[in-house]
Design an enzyme around this catalytic site. Structure first.
Site, short mmCIF file in Angstrom:
data_model
loop_
_atom_site.label_atom_id
_atom_site.label_comp_id
_atom_site.label_asym_id
_atom_site.label_seq_id
_atom_site.Cartn_x
_atom_site.Cartn_y
_atom_site.Cartn_z
N GLY D 9 30.21 31.02 50.41
CA GLY D 9 31.48 31.74 50.48
C GLY D 9 31.24 33.22 50.68
O GLY D 9 30.14 33.64 51.02
N LYS D 10 32.28 34.01 50.46
CA LYS D 10 32.17 35.47 50.66
C LYS D 10 30.95 36.06 49.95
O LYS D 10 30.18 36.81 50.53
CB LYS D 10 33.43 36.17 50.09
CG LYS D 10 34.61 36.24 51.02
CD LYS D 10 35.76 37.04 50.41
CE LYS D 10 36.25 36.40 49.10
NZ LYS D 10 37.45 37.06 48.53
N MET D 11 30.80 35.70 48.69
CA MET D 11 29.72 36.27 47.91
C MET D 11 28.37 35.70 48.33
O MET D 11 27.39 36.43 48.53
CB MET D 11 29.94 36.02 46.42
CG MET D 11 31.11 36.78 45.81
SD MET D 11 30.90 38.59 45.81
CE MET D 11 29.64 38.80 44.54
N GLY D 12 28.30 34.37 48.45
CA GLY D 12 27.04 33.69 48.73
C GLY D 12 26.47 34.08 50.08
O GLY D 12 25.27 34.36 50.22
N SER D 121 28.02 42.31 39.61
CA SER D 121 29.16 43.19 39.83
C SER D 121 28.98 43.94 41.13
O SER D 121 27.90 43.96 41.71
CB SER D 121 29.31 44.18 38.66
OG SER D 121 30.50 44.93 38.80
N GLY D 122 30.07 44.54 41.59
CA GLY D 122 29.99 45.34 42.82
C GLY D 122 30.78 44.72 43.95
O GLY D 122 30.88 45.30 45.04
N LYS D 171 27.72 40.70 31.38
CA LYS D 171 28.66 40.78 32.50
C LYS D 171 30.09 40.55 32.03
O LYS D 171 31.03 41.21 32.49
CB LYS D 171 28.30 39.74 33.58
CG LYS D 171 29.29 39.66 34.74
CD LYS D 171 29.49 40.99 35.44
CE LYS D 171 30.25 40.89 36.75
NZ LYS D 171 31.38 40.02 36.82
N HIS D 174 31.26 43.65 30.43
CA HIS D 174 31.51 44.59 31.53
C HIS D 174 32.91 44.39 32.09
O HIS D 174 33.67 45.35 32.28
CB HIS D 174 30.45 44.37 32.62
CG HIS D 174 30.76 45.03 33.94
ND1 HIS D 174 31.63 44.47 34.85
CD2 HIS D 174 30.34 46.20 34.48
CE1 HIS D 174 31.72 45.27 35.91
NE2 HIS D 174 30.94 46.32 35.70
N ASN D 175 33.28 43.17 32.34
CA ASN D 175 34.60 42.91 32.91
C ASN D 175 35.72 43.23 31.90
O ASN D 175 36.79 43.69 32.28
CB ASN D 175 34.72 41.46 33.37
CG ASN D 175 34.03 41.24 34.71
OD1 ASN D 175 33.04 41.92 35.01
ND2 ASN D 175 34.53 40.31 35.50
N GLU D 178 36.25 46.75 32.14
CA GLU D 178 36.96 46.97 33.41
C GLU D 178 38.47 46.76 33.25
O GLU D 178 39.26 47.54 33.79
CB GLU D 178 36.37 46.01 34.45
CG GLU D 178 36.92 46.11 35.84
CD GLU D 178 36.44 44.92 36.69
OE1 GLU D 178 35.21 44.77 36.87
OE2 GLU D 178 37.29 44.13 37.14
N TYR D 179 38.87 45.70 32.53
CA TYR D 179 40.30 45.47 32.28
C TYR D 179 40.93 46.70 31.64
O TYR D 179 42.02 47.13 32.01
CB TYR D 179 40.50 44.28 31.34
CG TYR D 179 40.56 42.92 32.00
CD1 TYR D 179 39.53 42.46 32.80
CD2 TYR D 179 41.66 42.08 31.80
CE1 TYR D 179 39.58 41.21 33.39
CE2 TYR D 179 41.72 40.82 32.39
CZ TYR D 179 40.68 40.38 33.18
OH TYR D 179 40.74 39.15 33.76
N ARG D 269 48.79 41.83 31.84
CA ARG D 269 48.63 40.94 33.01
C ARG D 269 49.41 39.65 32.81
O ARG D 269 50.08 39.17 33.72
CB ARG D 269 47.15 40.61 33.22
CG ARG D 269 46.33 41.83 33.64
CD ARG D 269 44.94 41.40 34.07
NE ARG D 269 44.15 42.55 34.48
CZ ARG D 269 43.04 42.47 35.20
NH1 ARG D 269 42.58 41.29 35.58
NH2 ARG D 269 42.38 43.55 35.54
#
Lengths: 298, 298, 298, 298
Positions: D9-12, D121-122, D171, D174-175, D178-179, D269
């Site tokens: 997919g997009k990431m892979g 991340s990124g 991770k 980290h998220n 981020e929230y 959210r």
């Protein structure tokens, strides 16, 4: 340009040196004459009274106040207003509440004086080497001063936000956002700290600052803080607040904007400042009343 | 009806006496044999083992557990399941997580046993003189037991909430609401306490409890607490939590229901339980990094 | 006692009738002459101007204002101050901000007039049949009026909280607590509503009101609300706020008291009043920027 | 090194190209054969089944999964476990819950397989040109792979956080952070938007990103978002959440860490995702019951 700096504390002196580095002439005044003497050694032209500061500048004067918000600003403006000439400019570089700035501007405008609010971020280090400024000013006054703002800020680091008052308003909101970001970072590291894993907080702050979504200057500082003290063992968890977070929440309340994150960040600071948790006492007493749950006695 | 009470602590013993007052026969068992002896003096028929408890009851047995939630319930159900007869009924009167109740019901149902969850509110005093129960049970099992629930609860104070599991679920949410109400009351009195006015908290709790919108049993208890100690000087503001507030928030998260008030009430308790505020340390360290704001050293 | 009621809306008229039931003579004035006529039919002596109201009362006059907080109160006090006699008493029975009450008291005191703030809870129904009042007043003025307060409130339902200003202050905090309690109840039922269980909210409110820890008048009203509309299908989830919750948070901020529950309750109301969630837009836009997460387009 | 990418997919796919750029050989598999074909055109060696992927790699194999968290990971590991050889390495580059990672590691360890969790991340852009990775792995496995992590991440942008499980844990936190940061930024701009001043949000985001305390990548993205749509008129304020914020709060609850900011960010959210505000309905109904306040009808 010739600039008078009023207040030569950490911020004011650094701003003076920054201006000098960029080729401006700086006359500096501070209530503390030793402070003035110290500044003279670094190239500032000293003034030992407000009157001397004004007299050593030629019209159209530009006086940049770097003094604590509140009564000191009102007192100083009161005195300046009687010795300045029409069309002179006063920059308030401190963290004044924008409502005060709006009020003061009304008063000074009638005297033909111009008030500019330059909300300043970047800390002591920024004042010296390149800060970030949100500037409220009439258009022509901003144009007159723009080269100075270009010189003392980092590239792209100043903005004419609109008329007088908007600089302090945008800076206030900036600090409100800062409260929320700091609390988010704090909570993240408290979770890491509470977990059973054996983690290196400095290294985590380091990696979070390279390529991650939350990379930021504050994360860089987080790495620095953990480099100095890996578990922050020497520091008490008491967080003070200087006013702008409070004002942001007050303003949000007036505007009916829900700000759960900024407000809760402020509440966490307030709780940290108190010896006694009266809310907790009430709840502990009530749990004892209805459930026989033990209270901790003093 | 003949009822076996399993666990004769504060809640269990009071429930036993309540049942006896209402004409029921109670066989009581507790791991602690002195506790059983004490109960015998007040009219409870004592049993000194789980087996004795079961043997002293005639089928269709009704065994009402009043024991701590968690592992003790699982252990007891494991043992009971091998000595009870088909169609016997076990009531879990403790604060079990409803997810555990659902799981246990699956297991007991296969053995032909019936699990009833009777979430109980009203405290120790309620167990003795009239409680409030939220009861999850199959319809016919509830019908079989209804007279007992009518007897031990205050008038209108019991509800068949639905199938097994719903009793503990509704009781859990009840406690979540309780967390929020307690925190609201605590915050109100902390504001009163922080003001410059000289106020009488006991009297305020009294008047708030007569004719006002927030009149409630908890406000009555607030008056009682301030009657004992006008400024709660003897109490530490540490608030423990026994699990149901946490479960309510966990369940709300799963269901994607925003519960800012219940969650923040829980967080206030968590903070009150900790010696160290690591979040605060991180923020204090960062404010020092960027603004030179002093940190308080230990 | 002879009492002048100023403002014959829902609250004022009910208070007038309550006073008459208790043997007091009531002169009533309202800006709307039809309202005065209506009140006359129920035993109120009508007045069609402020002057007439004052003239129909004999000194030492007692005028009880039941009018909207804010400018109407200032205007009315301005006018009353020039036609009343020294030592007359004005009661402000509305929800004025206590800071305004303190300010107005300074002004009236200089004229020899007495201001009493009677913060009133219990709603429209309470005004008619027995309310709850928190009363700020000088000691001798309170003594002079006490029989009236005893008559119109439920038993034990009035308190002399302290000097002028404290009545509205304590009432304000009362409403702040009310915000938190309402939100806690709302969250509880939203969790019930979101669960997969099939629950009867009216019955749950009923059982929670008999013997449970959270039994309260608001829970009784919750039962009534669900009796009318079992799933509240006809109601929009928009919650207005009339000012006292906001003032409570503002005051808490000034006093540095952390009030996460009251503040978040207010924010939930603010969000419910808005068509647009700008915070949400910003976050949705940012998630799209960094993660390619789809935004919902208008 | 020879690497198998599982999931293109997009990431892979971006990660595959990133690896190839850095001189690694990549065999890629995706359930969708067209996706494989597309990747082949860009230099990836295609595999059309899991077995083919495994067979095209020589031991000691390294298989990097870039697939959705949850059941797909369990299914894939189940299948891989029966066709891989002892000592092969599986990297989970997705956002798996670290509790699942710990559980899976127990299972794979018994088979002699090594699980590595590489929390990434990124965003999509980072996967292609330099990401940020938090990596949980046994020491020797990490050493074996380090050159690969060095290649695909930005400088300083990877960290061996500790044993397997810690990568996803760090991770996740980290998220969570981020929230909180996103919500803080959102609230700030909502205050700006609600004010009477006429402000340029893009320019404010720009200046906040140069020299200010809150300068960050997210502020850069904020500027980009407002560049595209100055008032975000085209975007609905609905914010989805993919799981890691929820897990962070769940974990904090377990660890008894107060996280008001992260939790309230999540609640905002959740509220934004719902058509109906049931809490609001309950409160509106109650305000109608006690105060006669009008409810908004549907």
């Amino acid at each position: 340009m010739e600039i008078g700096i009023l207040g030569l504390g950490k911020m004011g002196k650094n701003l003076a040196l920054n201006l000098i580095d960029n080729g401006h002439q700086v006359v500096g005044y501070d209530r503390n004459s030793d402070t003035v003497k110290g500044a003279e050694k670094e190239g500032v032209k000293g003034a030992y009274s407000l009157e001397e500061l004004v007299n050593k500048l030629s019209p159209r004067r530009v006086i940049w106040m770097m003094i604590p918000a509140g009564a000191p600003v009102d007192d100083t403006l009161e005195r300046l207003s009687s010795i300045l000439d029409k069309d002179d400019i006063i920059i308030d570089g401190g963290n004044s509440n924008f409502n005060n700035t709006l009020r003061r501007n009304e008063f000074l405008k009638e005297l033909g004086l111009h008030l500019v609010d330059a909300g300043t971020s970047g800390g002591v280090e920024g004042a010296r080497n390149g800060a970030c400024m949100m500037i409220g000013a009439e258009d022509d006054v901003f144009d007159y001063l723009e080269e100075v703002f270009r010189d003392v800020n980092v590239e792209n680091g100043y903005l004419h936000t609109g008329p007088t008052g908007t600089g302090h308003f945008v800076k206030m909101v900036h600090n409100g956002v800062e409260y929320g970001i700091l609390q988010a970072i704090g909570e993240g590291f408290e979770i890491l700290h509470a977990s059973d894993f054996d983690l290196d907080y400095k290294e985590i702050a380091r990696v979070w600052n390279h390529g991650s979504v939350i990379r930021s200057w504050l994360m860089e500082l987080t790495k620095n803080a953990f480099s100095r003290d890996p578990y922050l063992d020497d520091i008490k968890g008491v967080v003070n607040s200087s006013g702008e977070g409070l004002w942001t929440v007050e303003e949000a309340l007036k505007l009916k904007v829900p700000v759960p994150v900024i407000a809760n960040s402020l509440f966490v600071r307030y709780r940290s400042q108190k010896e006694e948790n009266f809310t907790g006492k009430v709840i502990a007493a009530l749990r004892n009343e209805f459930g026989g749950h033990k209270v901790e006695k003093k």
